[in-house]
Design an enzyme around this catalytic site. Sequence first.
Site, PDB file in Angstrom:
ATOM      1  N   TYR A  51       2.966   9.826  -0.528  1.00  0.00           N
ATOM      2  CA  TYR A  51       4.066   9.281   0.291  1.00  0.00           C
ATOM      3  C   TYR A  51       5.428   9.526  -0.355  1.00  0.00           C
ATOM      4  O   TYR A  51       6.461   9.317   0.272  1.00  0.00           O
ATOM      5  CB  TYR A  51       3.901   7.773   0.541  1.00  0.00           C
ATOM      6  N   LEU A  90      -2.145  -0.593  14.052  1.00  0.00           N
ATOM      7  CA  LEU A  90      -1.497  -0.661  15.366  1.00  0.00           C
ATOM      8  C   LEU A  90      -1.582   0.701  16.069  1.00  0.00           C
ATOM      9  O   LEU A  90      -0.773   1.011  16.939  1.00  0.00           O
ATOM     10  CB  LEU A  90      -0.038  -1.110  15.192  1.00  0.00           C
ATOM     11  N   ASN A 133       4.401  -9.647  12.033  1.00  0.00           N
ATOM     12  CA  ASN A 133       3.072  -9.154  11.636  1.00  0.00           C
ATOM     13  C   ASN A 133       2.390 -10.068  10.612  1.00  0.00           C
ATOM     14  O   ASN A 133       1.169 -10.023  10.471  1.00  0.00           O
ATOM     15  CB  ASN A 133       3.183  -7.726  11.082  1.00  0.00           C
ATOM     16  N   ASP A 172       0.846  -1.206   0.000  1.00  0.00           N
ATOM     17  CA  ASP A 172       0.000   0.000   0.000  1.00  0.00           C
ATOM     18  C   ASP A 172       0.872   1.243   0.000  1.00  0.00           C
ATOM     19  O   ASP A 172       1.585   1.509   0.967  1.00  0.00           O
ATOM     20  CB  ASP A 172      -0.888   0.004   1.255  1.00  0.00           C
ATOM     21  N   LYS A 217      -2.694   5.826  -4.330  1.00  0.00           N
ATOM     22  CA  LYS A 217      -3.798   6.761  -4.038  1.00  0.00           C
ATOM     23  C   LYS A 217      -3.576   8.099  -4.741  1.00  0.00           C
ATOM     24  O   LYS A 217      -2.431   8.557  -4.873  1.00  0.00           O
ATOM     25  CB  LYS A 217      -3.892   7.003  -2.523  1.00  0.00           C
ATOM     26  N   ILE A 274      -2.855  -3.314   6.850  1.00  0.00           N
ATOM     27  CA  ILE A 274      -1.600  -3.009   6.134  1.00  0.00           C
ATOM     28  C   ILE A 274      -0.582  -2.411   7.109  1.00  0.00           C
ATOM     29  O   ILE A 274      -0.180  -1.255   6.981  1.00  0.00           O
ATOM     30  CB  ILE A 274      -1.863  -2.041   4.948  1.00  0.00           C
ATOM     31  N   LYS A 280       2.738  -1.285   9.058  1.00  0.00           N
ATOM     32  CA  LYS A 280       4.015  -0.798   8.544  1.00  0.00           C
ATOM     33  C   LYS A 280       5.139  -1.080   9.536  1.00  0.00           C
ATOM     34  O   LYS A 280       4.959  -0.903  10.744  1.00  0.00           O
ATOM     35  CB  LYS A 280       3.904   0.710   8.329  1.00  0.00           C
ATOM     36  N   SER A 281       6.274  -1.520   9.039  1.00  0.00           N
ATOM     37  CA  SER A 281       7.488  -1.589   9.842  1.00  0.00           C
ATOM     38  C   SER A 281       8.667  -1.610   8.894  1.00  0.00           C
ATOM     39  O   SER A 281       8.555  -2.132   7.791  1.00  0.00           O
ATOM     40  CB  SER A 281       7.505  -2.856  10.709  1.00  0.00           C
ATOM     41  N   VAL A 282       9.796  -1.061   9.313  1.00  0.00           N
ATOM     42  CA  VAL A 282      10.986  -1.163   8.458  1.00  0.00           C
ATOM     43  C   VAL A 282      11.911  -2.269   8.978  1.00  0.00           C
ATOM     44  O   VAL A 282      12.983  -2.494   8.428  1.00  0.00           O
ATOM     45  CB  VAL A 282      11.764   0.175   8.373  1.00  0.00           C
ATOM     46  N   HIS A 301      -7.550   9.565  -1.969  1.00  0.00           N
ATOM     47  CA  HIS A 301      -6.885   9.573  -0.659  1.00  0.00           C
ATOM     48  C   HIS A 301      -7.684  10.330   0.403  1.00  0.00           C
ATOM     49  O   HIS A 301      -7.734   9.936   1.565  1.00  0.00           O
ATOM     50  CB  HIS A 301      -5.495  10.199  -0.824  1.00  0.00           C
ATOM     51  N   ARG A 328       9.964  -7.576  12.579  1.00  0.00           N
ATOM     52  CA  ARG A 328       8.564  -7.167  12.834  1.00  0.00           C
ATOM     53  C   ARG A 328       7.676  -7.469  11.628  1.00  0.00           C
ATOM     54  O   ARG A 328       6.507  -7.796  11.780  1.00  0.00           O
ATOM     55  CB  ARG A 328       8.496  -5.692  13.186  1.00  0.00           C
TER      56      ARG A 328
HETATM   57  P1  NAD Z   1       0.644   1.382  12.002  1.00  0.00           P
HETATM   58  O1  NAD Z   1      -0.519   1.312  12.910  1.00  0.00           O
HETATM   59  O2  NAD Z   1       0.866   0.299  11.011  1.00  0.00           O
HETATM   60  O3  NAD Z   1       1.896   1.527  12.980  1.00  0.00           O
HETATM   61  C1  NAD Z   1       3.174   1.542  12.472  1.00  0.00           C
HETATM   62  C2  NAD Z   1       4.180   1.631  13.604  1.00  0.00           C
HETATM   63  O4  NAD Z   1       4.013   0.538  14.514  1.00  0.00           O
HETATM   64  C3  NAD Z   1       5.583   1.452  13.010  1.00  0.00           C
HETATM   65  O5  NAD Z   1       6.168   2.704  12.812  1.00  0.00           O
HETATM   66  C4  NAD Z   1       6.323   0.632  14.020  1.00  0.00           C
HETATM   67  O6  NAD Z   1       7.060   1.489  14.838  1.00  0.00           O
HETATM   68  C5  NAD Z   1       5.268  -0.006  14.862  1.00  0.00           C
HETATM   69  N1  NAD Z   1       5.233  -1.457  14.661  1.00  0.00           N
HETATM   70  C6  NAD Z   1       4.904  -2.154  13.543  1.00  0.00           C
HETATM   71  N2  NAD Z   1       4.921  -3.467  13.768  1.00  0.00           N
HETATM   72  C7  NAD Z   1       5.267  -3.621  15.058  1.00  0.00           C
HETATM   73  C8  NAD Z   1       5.454  -4.754  15.883  1.00  0.00           C
HETATM   74  N3  NAD Z   1       5.264  -5.984  15.419  1.00  0.00           N
HETATM   75  N4  NAD Z   1       5.806  -4.543  17.175  1.00  0.00           N
HETATM   76  C9  NAD Z   1       5.998  -3.290  17.659  1.00  0.00           C
HETATM   77  N5  NAD Z   1       5.839  -2.186  16.914  1.00  0.00           N
HETATM   78  C10 NAD Z   1       5.482  -2.347  15.638  1.00  0.00           C
HETATM   79  O7  NAD Z   1       0.620   2.822  11.315  1.00  0.00           O
HETATM   80  P2  NAD Z   1       0.684   3.420   9.853  1.00  0.00           P
HETATM   81  O8  NAD Z   1       1.985   3.155   9.195  1.00  0.00           O
HETATM   82  O9  NAD Z   1       0.271   4.833   9.967  1.00  0.00           O
HETATM   83  O10 NAD Z   1      -0.459   2.644   9.062  1.00  0.00           O
HETATM   84  C11 NAD Z   1      -0.210   1.534   8.227  1.00  0.00           C
HETATM   85  C12 NAD Z   1      -0.360   1.894   6.767  1.00  0.00           C
HETATM   86  O11 NAD Z   1      -1.650   2.457   6.512  1.00  0.00           O
HETATM   87  C13 NAD Z   1       0.587   2.999   6.287  1.00  0.00           C
HETATM   88  O12 NAD Z   1       1.906   2.574   6.126  1.00  0.00           O
HETATM   89  C14 NAD Z   1      -0.096   3.440   5.021  1.00  0.00           C
HETATM   90  O13 NAD Z   1       0.184   2.533   3.969  1.00  0.00           O
HETATM   91  C15 NAD Z   1      -1.550   3.406   5.455  1.00  0.00           C
HETATM   92  N6  NAD Z   1      -2.059   4.728   5.920  1.00  0.00           N
HETATM   93  C16 NAD Z   1      -3.024   5.340   5.177  1.00  0.00           C
HETATM   94  C17 NAD Z   1      -3.537   6.559   5.568  1.00  0.00           C
HETATM   95  C18 NAD Z   1      -4.608   7.201   4.735  1.00  0.00           C
HETATM   96  O14 NAD Z   1      -4.910   8.386   4.936  1.00  0.00           O
HETATM   97  N7  NAD Z   1      -5.197   6.489   3.806  1.00  0.00           N
HETATM   98  C19 NAD Z   1      -3.081   7.195   6.737  1.00  0.00           C
HETATM   99  C20 NAD Z   1      -2.095   6.556   7.496  1.00  0.00           C
HETATM  100  C21 NAD Z   1      -1.609   5.310   7.081  1.00  0.00           C
END
Ligand code: NAD
Length: 285
Positions: free
Chosen positions: A52, A190, A242, A47, A77, A230, A232-234, A111, A238
């Site tokens: 982005y 998360l 996930n 995604d 998006k 969806i 996210k983690s780098v 978006h 993790r």
């Molecule tokens: P998320 O809820 O996925 O949280 C991400 C954070 O959680 C990471 O930075 C990491 O530090 C932590 N994390 C991830 N896996 C973990 C684990 N197993 N243990 C501990 N910590 C962990 O937040 P997000 O990235 O904002 O949302 C996910 C995706 O949703 C985004 O990457 C994007 O693709 C999408 N998104 C869309 C919109 C929109 O307006 N449509 C807005 C925000 C995000």
Amino acid sequence: MSDTVPNVTLNNGVQMPILGFGVYQIPDKETEQAVNDALSAGYRHVDTAAAYRNEEAVGRALKAGGIPRQELFVTTKLWIQKRPGEDAVKRAFKASLQRLGLEYVDLYLIHQPLGDYYSAWRAFEELHREGAIRAIGVSNFLPDRLVDLIAHNEIVPAVNQIETHPFFQRADYQKLMHERGVQIESWGPLAEGKNEIFSNPTLTKIGDAHGKSVAQVVLRWLIQRDVVVIPKSVRPERMAENMNVFDFRLSDDEMNEIAKLDTGVSVAFDHHDPAMVSWLNDRAE
Ligand code: NAD
């Protein structure tokens, strides 16, 4: 698609993996590596978004990964457009496609429900008919806007991607969307780490009972509610964690306990707040 991740069927029959990899806030330089690692961990659904600023890096990683195109599910998006009209939207779409290095995307989302998004939807419908997009949908649409968009257009959005997590559960809205054939997809599954989610006592207790982490409990809870996620983690460990949410099941009692964590309030954006709407519109392209 990956063997381990089940699909949901969208309202036009397209299959979408219920779990994918989000790349919001991953800097362009790190995105290629992150998507590489995600593909190695088994993710097949990615995604991204024009906003982005990492579509090119996503595209490079997809190409380098060598996975057959039909096994991937790629979402991008459309950002808020400064200029109204269908032509501007089509140009923005073609630019995304080019940056991704793809011939089509699986899902294209509006978006934000801001600006001339009715024109955008008509352009989406045409691009879909031309075969450049397999499914079209929206993001951040509150119920009134979604219902109105459906009322005035031919194609019902396949997906609405909205903030959804234990502190903002959207159960009533999910029901409404389901009745109209719109699949709910969670962003921020998360809670972006907010509200001390990873040390929440209820989630920790449930995780301990299954030998799973809080992140795994939360993702499992969303998946059992038929919500697409969806995270996210780098960090590769993790990413793998996930993904590893298909070998256990939460009981009805556990589902109900998590339901009690709902505050009904966003931890991120309030789309009713005029200041937030202005802030977003100031970033139109
Ligand atoms: P998320 O809820 O996925 O949280 C991400 C954070 O959680 C990471 O930075 C990491 O530090 C932590 N994390 C991830 N896996 C973990 C684990 N197993 N243990 C501990 N910590 C962990 O937040 P997000 O990235 O904002 O949302 C996910 C995706 O949703 C985004 O990457 C994007 O693709 C999408 N998104 C869309 C919109 C929109 O307006 N449509 C807005 C925000 C995000």
